[in-house]
Each structure stands twice: as C-alpha cells, then as structure tokens.
Motif scaffolding. Structure first.
Motif, short mmCIF file in Angstrom:
data_model
loop_
_atom_site.label_atom_id
_atom_site.label_comp_id
_atom_site.label_asym_id
_atom_site.label_seq_id
_atom_site.Cartn_x
_atom_site.Cartn_y
_atom_site.Cartn_z
N LEU A 1 -10.31 50.10 58.64
CA LEU A 1 -9.41 49.06 58.16
C LEU A 1 -8.22 48.90 59.10
N CYS A 2 -7.68 50.01 59.58
CA CYS A 2 -6.55 49.94 60.52
C CYS A 2 -6.97 49.29 61.84
N ASP B 1 2.77 37.46 60.46
CA ASP B 1 2.65 38.89 60.17
C ASP B 1 2.02 39.64 61.33
N ALA B 2 2.81 40.45 62.02
CA ALA B 2 2.32 41.33 63.08
C ALA B 2 2.75 42.75 62.73
N GLY B 3 3.95 43.15 63.15
CA GLY B 3 4.47 44.44 62.74
C GLY B 3 4.58 44.57 61.23
N ALA B 4 4.84 43.44 60.55
CA ALA B 4 4.90 43.47 59.08
C ALA B 4 3.58 43.91 58.48
N ALA B 5 2.48 43.52 59.09
CA ALA B 5 1.17 43.93 58.59
C ALA B 5 0.95 45.42 58.81
N ARG C 1 2.51 51.49 54.09
CA ARG C 1 2.92 51.63 52.69
C ARG C 1 1.71 51.84 51.77
N LEU C 2 0.57 51.29 52.17
CA LEU C 2 -0.66 51.48 51.40
C LEU C 2 -1.24 52.87 51.60
#
Length: 511
Positions: A384-385, A317-321, A327-328
């Motif tokens: 968080l980001c 998970d890279a771009g997926a994260a 989305r959150l």
C-alpha cells in the motif's frame, strides 16, 4: 519551548508592530527568509559568506472542524513567525514566503483576527462554486484571473466569511474589515503596511492577470468588497520594516521555490513536493492559457515594474498523503519507504489515487476521492505504501505531460521538498516522465529563493545556483512501459471522479 518562555520571546501576540526607522544594510550580516508554509514556519539565513541554513522550524496545528474544512489558528502562525525572527537575530533584510491561497479576516483597528485561516485545501465553498459553474461564470474567471472556479483559490473563501461569520459581517458594516491572504495579515503586523504582492494576489481569483490589479467584476462575482482588500505591490521592494530591519520581498512559496532553483528563462521549471505537489514553468512576458488541460497561468514575480509569468499545475495531496498513511499506521519510519523488494505496485495491478482533497490539474474535480484499487488477500502494508508513492509520482507526471504540450521544457527537471529525499520516489518519477530528475543537497529552495529576492530588494545578489546536486535519476524503463502504467493509473483516476458528488450535482470535468 514552553508557552511561558515563548510569550516572553514574542510578547503579546495581538499587538500590531509598526516600525518607522530602518537600519542601513550591513554586508557582514545575512538575509533572513521566513517560509510560512501549510504545516510549519521556518527561518533560513543566507549570505554574508556563510552556507544557507535553517535555524528554526515550528509546526502549527491543523484543524478539521467539519469534513472538507481545513483551518489554521492565525495567532499561532503569528507567534511562530515572531519566534523565527527572534532566532534569526540581526540581519540585513527580511523576505517572506507564504502559503498562497490560504486567507482570513481581521479587524483593521486592533489587528485581531476575526476568523481562522481558511487553508487552500479547504473545500467548504464547493457547493457555491458548482452553482457558479452551472451559471457559466467560469468564463469570466478564466478570462480575467486565468483561474477556474475552484475552492482552492481565495475568492470564494473570503466571500463565504462575509456571508457566514457574524463578526466579519459586523466589522464590514463598521468599516473595520480587512480581508486577505496570510501574507497581508503578517505584513501588516510586521510593518504596519496593508499590502500583498502580485504573485499572491494572482492566486485569489480576484486579480486581473494582465493588469495586476483587483478586478471589480471578479470581486462582485464572489461578493468581496474591494475596499477591504490590501494594496497590490511588486514582489521585491519596500514593504516597511520590522524592529528596524527592512522587509524587502514577499512571494508565494511555490514561486519562491522556482526562483530558488535558479529558474529565470522561459521553459525552465521545477516541482516542489510539500503538502501538495506543485509544478511551475516560466513563460516570460507571455500569458499561456490552457484551460482545457487545467493548467493555470500565474505570476512568477514582479520585479522592477516587469512582470514574469509562469504556467502552474498542482496536485493537492503529496506529502499530505504520506503523513496520512503514517497516521493510519502503515509505516513507522520514513526509511521504510526508501526502497521496496517487490516490483512496482502498478506493474502488479495495485494503484493508489492520492485524491484525499480531490483532484487538481488537469482534472479539477473536488468531488474525487482517494482510492486504492487492485488489492487482494496477499496485499501488505508495504504494498500500500509503495502504491501511494507511485500514485503521487503519476499524478505529478500527469501535470508535467500536460505542461510539456505548451512549454518547451528541458529534459532535466529539478525537484525539492520532502519526497525529493526518497530515492524510490525519485527513480519512479524519472521512469514515468522519461526525464532526468535532479535533486539538490540543500533542498530548502523555497526559503533560499525568498532570501535571494530579499537580497535583491536590498540591492545585492545572492546566488541560488550552485554545484550542490545531490543525485541524478535517469529513466530505467521503456517509454512504452511507462505509457502502459500511466494508462492504468488514468483508468483508476477516472473511477474516483465525482465520487463525493451528490447524485443531482453537476458532472465533474476540466475547466
């Protein structure tokens, strides 16, 4: 584009195209590379004296029918490939880069899909693989395929289809079953040839790494009938033709990116940050095995009868994260992630472990879970980001550090993909690795490498190395500080491992 006009462009998506007459190469025309990735399909044109450019990119749906399952619609991908080729127009030759481990079943006579594409991120086979690990079967896969028993690879998925899908089992009984990775499905529709290239076959866990042939013992282990698999062919060669244009190269996307970065000699390496993050370092004619660290020997490419090997290390998970965080609602625009006013999150005790799909190299634990650790009442969305970006970088640093113990890697490391355009991420990665990180103005290295291989298949040279460096990031912190941060991150990783495992399940750990 409306559905009606798209059907007008591509015709009936269930038809299998077979073309037997191939035009001779025209040096005034470019080469086309189809980059069929996890989230999109794009077409790049390169050569004929023009700058490389992506003409069209089409996203396809991501389907999650059950927790841990990830699927694509085969005909949607096929339609997007055809639309991209239509947009390319007249070209000298075509190359295709594929997702690697994603696979499906289809009917040998009609070409109709019998299953969805089971994506490399999918972990539905984890229970079966845990049982095989408990029985000691991993020694066989490590010895012959060079791969651990992990649901990342295609073999267990293909066996699962035979056991759980009635249409697939029926096609097998009738002698009409095709099993393969997405490249084999697309190549048969494009050219009528049921083949896969050696790099893609090396990612299935069914191919013997030394002989570059399907291995009977591996096929038997996973319950995959060898007669249903495509013929393995070199990366560059004659794959047939699509509407009169030769298809001259087919390769896994990560290997295409390695070629696209100009890596040719042992020790040269790259990291691509796409849906996942994948590092590859060339090892030449040598198969380098480091199973204790979760590093995977694999084929870089097979050209002219010569096999070049590489060492692979991945982060699921890279771009997926990043997309998940969007989305959150943690951020609205990617520009919000380019810089942060606060000190690094890790320095403030805030850590994110990007294990949304589990952990790959060097842990290989699908039961690991994503984690933020160190939050308090003052923690913000920006914090968080920031921790999320740092977590992806520190996972990549874990992979590179493991790799450096077995491959003499250069002090400069080229990266590409979406996160390569994020200055904060690039600087933090340079800090954690203690290496110079280099990005390029043109970062479509997967498609560029695929186009260069297609040109090579047509007897021409398409340069991939050019004076197009966009930025260079030098380490700004001391090695001791980087080590402290990495140790803190490693401690957080240890807390995620085994989280999704049943209480009676086997303990996680490296292969």
């Amino acid at each position: 584009m409306a559905a009606r006009s798209l059907r007008h462009l591509i015709g009936d998506a269930t038809l299998v195209t077979r073309t037997t007459h191939t035009r001779g190469p025209d040096p005034m025309k470019p080469f086309a590379a189809i980059d069929q990735g996890t989230t999109s399909t794009r077409v790049l044109l390169a050569g004929a004296g023009a700058a490389a450019q992506v003409l069209l990119a089409l996203r396809h749906g991501q389907h999650y029918p059950h927790p841990g399952w990830v699927e694509h619609a085969p005909l949607e991908i096929w339609a997007n490939v055809q639309a991209c080729l239509h947009a390319a127009g007249q070209v000298q030759a075509i190359g295709i880069a594929n997702q690697g481990e994603s696979c499906l079943a289809w009917d040998a006579r009609s070409g109709a899909p019998l299953s969805p594409v089971i994506v490399w991120q999918d972990n539905r086979t984890e229970q079966q693989l845990a049982q095989l690990r408990a029985e000691g079967a991993q020694a066989l896969t490590l010895e012959r395929a060079g791969l651990p028993l992990d649901s990342y690879f295609s073999a267990a998925k293909l066996g699962w289809l035979l056991r759980h899908d009635a249409a697939v089992a029926q096609a097998h009984r009738c002698g009409r079953l095709r099993l393969g990775t997405t490249d084999a499905f697309l190549l048969e529709r494009l050219t009528g040839q049921f083949v896969t290239d050696a790099t893609t076959a090396s990612r299935t866990s069914l191919m013997n790494l030394a002989s570059a042939a399907w291995d009977p013992a591996l096929c038997a282990l996973f319950g995959v009938p060898m007669e249903c698999l495509p013929r393995i062919v070199p990366t560059v060669g004659e794959f047939g033709s699509y509407r009169g244009t030769a298809v001259t190269a087919s390769i896994v996307d990560q290997q295409a990116a390695l070629y696209g970065h100009g890596c040719r000699a042992a020790g040269e390496a790259k990291i691509t940050f796409g849906t996942g993050a994948f590092a590859l370092a060339l090892t030449g004619a040598q198969i380098v095995r480091a199973p204790a660290l979760g590093l995977l020997p694999t084929l870089a490419w097979q050209i002219g009868g010569q096999i070049t090997y590489a060492l692979d290390g991945g982060v699921y998970d890279a771009g997926a994260a990043v997309e998940w965080a969007a989305r959150l609602g943690l951020f609205q625009e990617l520009a919000e992630l380019a810089a942060f006013s606060a000190a690094p999150a890790i320095a403030r005790g805030l850590v994110f472990v990007p294990a949304l799909s589990g952990l790959a190299c060097p842990h290989w634990d699908r039961s690991a879970a994503a984690l933020w650790l160190g939050m308090n009442a003052a923690t913000t969305r920006q914090d968080l980001c920031q921790a999320l970006l740092e977590g992806v970088a520190m996972r990549a640093a874990q992979v590179i550090r493991a790799m450096a113990g077995h491959v003499g890697m250069a002090s400069r490391l080229a990266i590409d993909g979406g996160l390569a355009r994020n200055p904060y991420f690039c600087q933090f990665l340079a800090d954690m690795l203690g290496r110079t990180i280099v990005t390029s103005r043109f970062d479509e290295r997967t498609a560029l490498g695929c186009a260069a291989l297609a040109a090579r298949g047509a007897g021409q040279l398409l340069p991939t190395q050019a004076d197009d460096m966009a930025d260079s990031f030098e380490p700004r912190i001391t090695p001791g500080q980087a080590q402290d941060w990495q140790l803190r991150f490693d401690a957080a990783v240890s807390k995620t491992m085994g989280w999704k495992r049943e209480p009676s399940g086997p303990a996680p750990g490296p292969p």
